[in-house]
Design a protein around this motif. Structure first.
Motif, PDB file in Angstrom:
ATOM      1  N   THR A  32       0.843  -1.198   0.000  1.00  0.00           N
ATOM      2  CA  THR A  32       0.000   0.000   0.000  1.00  0.00           C
ATOM      3  C   THR A  32       0.877   1.246   0.000  1.00  0.00           C
ATOM      4  N   ARG A  33       1.944   1.209   0.797  1.00  0.00           N
ATOM      5  CA  ARG A  33       2.859   2.353   0.862  1.00  0.00           C
ATOM      6  C   ARG A  33       3.588   2.533  -0.468  1.00  0.00           C
ATOM      7  N   MET A  34       3.938   1.426  -1.121  1.00  0.00           N
ATOM      8  CA  MET A  34       4.583   1.530  -2.436  1.00  0.00           C
ATOM      9  C   MET A  34       3.636   2.179  -3.445  1.00  0.00           C
ATOM     10  N   LEU A  35       2.368   1.786  -3.377  1.00  0.00           N
ATOM     11  CA  LEU A  35       1.390   2.283  -4.349  1.00  0.00           C
ATOM     12  C   LEU A  35       1.054   3.747  -4.133  1.00  0.00           C
ATOM     13  N   LEU A  36       0.820   4.140  -2.883  1.00  0.00           N
ATOM     14  CA  LEU A  36       0.378   5.503  -2.591  1.00  0.00           C
ATOM     15  C   LEU A  36       1.529   6.462  -2.306  1.00  0.00           C
TER      16      LEU A  36
ATOM     17  N   ARG B  74      -2.459 -10.072  -8.353  1.00  0.00           N
ATOM     18  CA  ARG B  74      -1.171 -10.743  -8.528  1.00  0.00           C
ATOM     19  C   ARG B  74      -0.237  -9.937  -9.435  1.00  0.00           C
ATOM     20  N   ILE B  75      -0.766  -9.452 -10.552  1.00  0.00           N
ATOM     21  CA  ILE B  75       0.063  -8.675 -11.477  1.00  0.00           C
ATOM     22  C   ILE B  75       0.462  -7.347 -10.839  1.00  0.00           C
ATOM     23  N   LEU B  76      -0.491  -6.709 -10.167  1.00  0.00           N
ATOM     24  CA  LEU B  76      -0.205  -5.424  -9.521  1.00  0.00           C
ATOM     25  C   LEU B  76       0.888  -5.568  -8.476  1.00  0.00           C
ATOM     26  N   ILE B  77       0.793  -6.570  -7.610  1.00  0.00           N
ATOM     27  CA  ILE B  77       1.775  -6.742  -6.542  1.00  0.00           C
ATOM     28  C   ILE B  77       3.147  -7.077  -7.125  1.00  0.00           C
ATOM     29  N   ALA B  78       3.179  -7.927  -8.145  1.00  0.00           N
ATOM     30  CA  ALA B  78       4.459  -8.256  -8.781  1.00  0.00           C
ATOM     31  C   ALA B  78       5.099  -7.003  -9.373  1.00  0.00           C
ATOM     32  N   LEU B  79       4.293  -6.170 -10.004  1.00  0.00           N
ATOM     33  CA  LEU B  79       4.825  -4.942 -10.596  1.00  0.00           C
ATOM     34  C   LEU B  79       5.347  -3.991  -9.520  1.00  0.00           C
TER      35      LEU B  79
ATOM     36  N   ILE C  64       9.191  -2.625  -9.192  1.00  0.00           N
ATOM     37  CA  ILE C  64       9.465  -1.188  -9.104  1.00  0.00           C
ATOM     38  C   ILE C  64      10.273  -0.880  -7.851  1.00  0.00           C
ATOM     39  N   ASP C  65       9.902  -1.518  -6.736  1.00  0.00           N
ATOM     40  CA  ASP C  65      10.611  -1.282  -5.483  1.00  0.00           C
ATOM     41  C   ASP C  65      12.055  -1.780  -5.556  1.00  0.00           C
ATOM     42  N   ARG C  66      12.276  -2.912  -6.220  1.00  0.00           N
ATOM     43  CA  ARG C  66      13.630  -3.450  -6.355  1.00  0.00           C
ATOM     44  C   ARG C  66      14.523  -2.525  -7.180  1.00  0.00           C
ATOM     45  N   PHE C  67      13.934  -1.854  -8.152  1.00  0.00           N
ATOM     46  CA  PHE C  67      14.702  -0.956  -9.008  1.00  0.00           C
ATOM     47  C   PHE C  67      14.789   0.454  -8.438  1.00  0.00           C
ATOM     48  N   ARG C  68      13.993   0.726  -7.418  1.00  0.00           N
ATOM     49  CA  ARG C  68      13.904   2.093  -6.897  1.00  0.00           C
ATOM     50  C   ARG C  68      15.259   2.630  -6.436  1.00  0.00           C
ATOM     51  N   ALA C  69      16.057   1.803  -5.769  1.00  0.00           N
ATOM     52  CA  ALA C  69      17.344   2.263  -5.247  1.00  0.00           C
ATOM     53  C   ALA C  69      18.363   2.528  -6.358  1.00  0.00           C
TER      54      ALA C  69
ATOM     55  N   LEU D 143      10.721   4.635 -15.284  1.00  0.00           N
ATOM     56  CA  LEU D 143      10.563   3.182 -15.279  1.00  0.00           C
ATOM     57  C   LEU D 143       9.107   2.795 -15.078  1.00  0.00           C
ATOM     58  N   VAL D 144       8.440   3.423 -14.159  1.00  0.00           N
ATOM     59  CA  VAL D 144       7.056   3.077 -13.849  1.00  0.00           C
ATOM     60  C   VAL D 144       6.172   3.238 -15.080  1.00  0.00           C
ATOM     61  N   LYS D 145       6.269   4.357 -15.724  1.00  0.00           N
ATOM     62  CA  LYS D 145       5.425   4.629 -16.896  1.00  0.00           C
ATOM     63  C   LYS D 145       5.687   3.619 -18.003  1.00  0.00           C
ATOM     64  N   TRP D 146       6.956   3.361 -18.285  1.00  0.00           N
ATOM     65  CA  TRP D 146       7.321   2.449 -19.373  1.00  0.00           C
ATOM     66  C   TRP D 146       6.931   1.016 -19.032  1.00  0.00           C
ATOM     67  N   LEU D 147       7.246   0.594 -17.813  1.00  0.00           N
ATOM     68  CA  LEU D 147       7.006  -0.782 -17.426  1.00  0.00           C
ATOM     69  C   LEU D 147       5.515  -1.081 -17.352  1.00  0.00           C
ATOM     70  N   ALA D 148       4.732  -0.167 -16.801  1.00  0.00           N
ATOM     71  CA  ALA D 148       3.286  -0.377 -16.720  1.00  0.00           C
ATOM     72  C   ALA D 148       2.676  -0.511 -18.112  1.00  0.00           C
ATOM     73  N   LYS D 149       3.163   0.293 -19.030  1.00  0.00           N
ATOM     74  CA  LYS D 149       2.666   0.210 -20.412  1.00  0.00           C
ATOM     75  C   LYS D 149       2.996  -1.143 -21.033  1.00  0.00           C
ATOM     76  N   GLU D 150       4.239  -1.607 -20.840  1.00  0.00           N
ATOM     77  CA  GLU D 150       4.658  -2.882 -21.429  1.00  0.00           C
ATOM     78  C   GLU D 150       3.922  -4.063 -20.797  1.00  0.00           C
ATOM     79  N   VAL D 151       3.707  -4.017 -19.488  1.00  0.00           N
ATOM     80  CA  VAL D 151       2.962  -5.084 -18.826  1.00  0.00           C
ATOM     81  C   VAL D 151       1.525  -5.107 -19.329  1.00  0.00           C
ATOM     82  N   ASN D 152       0.947  -3.932 -19.501  1.00  0.00           N
ATOM     83  CA  ASN D 152      -0.415  -3.843 -20.005  1.00  0.00           C
ATOM     84  C   ASN D 152      -0.528  -4.471 -21.397  1.00  0.00           C
ATOM     85  N   LEU D 153       0.449  -4.194 -22.255  1.00  0.00           N
ATOM     86  CA  LEU D 153       0.463  -4.784 -23.594  1.00  0.00           C
ATOM     87  C   LEU D 153       0.643  -6.299 -23.516  1.00  0.00           C
ATOM     88  N   ALA D 154       1.519  -6.752 -22.633  1.00  0.00           N
ATOM     89  CA  ALA D 154       1.774  -8.192 -22.501  1.00  0.00           C
ATOM     90  C   ALA D 154       0.528  -8.940 -22.047  1.00  0.00           C
TER      91      ALA D 154
END
Length: 260
Positions: A173-177, A196-201, A205-210, A217-228
């Motif tokens: 929840t903290r990651m999302l908001l 499941r897809i939301l939590i994995a994403l 995102i959190d792993r790459f955050r540091a 990354l968020v914008k690009w990755l969300a778009k690609e996951v949506n297409l997949a």
């Protein structure tokens, strides 16, 4: 103890029509809750255990994302778990925005002075006016409840997410908001209601955050996951395979950005 209500459909339609005509817009600029007669309301099945919480506004001014997490937890604790059918009831969210949380909604999402922009803003944040998940995600109160519903201790709802268990049940929840770009680019997508897809994403995102600023990354990755999701049933993948798939896409985005 005050009860939770929903607006009767006729009352809801009348409110919406007054906004469309422009006649009702001035009331949204005035402080205080809207007044409804008992015959304009229906009692909601869930009875709260306490009065409606006071939602935070940053420094007493317009609410910002920094208060969304705490407010979301307050809303979820007060309303409690609901079925997704109940949580899509436009009459409930309209009552919540117009009565117990009217001043919060007005402060968090100020009504513009331009007439068309004012109508659009009111319908986005005071009503669930349009079809689809986007309307729920933009509603001033609905967005907070749904953010917790989809992310609170997700391993309790899906055994496949057990490897991602955290000490804090609200970690996702903290990651999302915690970042409005993350909220927008995930919950606005078609996969936004798939836990499941939301939590994995969010995990990727959190792993790459540091390693980099999250927004590109968020914008690009969300778009690609949506297409997949349109050609693969990602939610049927084992969680480690799903994470590896998303991490591979995230790595591609990082490489392409580094090369520019």
């Amino acid at each position: 103890m005050s009860r939770i209500h929903v607006l009767r459909k006729q009352t809801l339609d009348e409110l919406e029509n007054r906004v469309v005509s422009g006649e009702g817009i001035p009331r949204y600029l005035q402080p205080g809750p809207f007044d409804f007669l008992p015959e304009q309301l229906l009692e909601f099945p869930h009875e709260p255990q306490q009065d409606a919480p006071t939602l935070m506004l940053e420094d007493g001014r317009r609410g910002r994302a920094s208060t969304d997490i705490e407010n979301a937890l307050k809303i979820y604790e007060w309303l409690g778990p609901m079925s997704e059918t109940e949580a899509r009831d436009e009459r409930l969210w309209a009552w919540l925005a117009h009565v117990p949380f009217a001043d919060y909604t007005r402060s968090r999402w100020p009504v513009p002075t331009d007439a068309k922009q004012a109508r659009d803003s009111i319908f986005d944040h005071w009503f669930v006016y349009h079809e689809g998940r986007r309307s729920l995600r933009r509603h001033a109160i609905g967005r907070l409840w749904w953010a917790v519903h989809l992310t609170r201790a997700p391993w309790e709802y899906d055994d496949a997410l057990a490897p991602l268990r955290k000490d804090d049940p609200y970690a996702y929840t903290r990651m999302l908001l915690g970042n409005q770009e993350v909220f927008f680019h995930t919950l606005e997508r078609e996969f936004g209601s798939n836990r499941r897809i939301l939590i994995a994403l969010l995990e990727v995102i959190d792993r790459f955050r540091a390693r980099r600023a999250p927004t590109p990354l968020v914008k690009w990755l969300a778009k690609e996951v949506n297409l997949a999701c349109r050609y693969r049933e990602l939610d049927l993948l084992p969680i480690e395979e799903l994470l590896a798939f998303m991490e591979a896409m995230a790595a591609l985005e990082r490489e392409s950005t580094a090369g520019t």
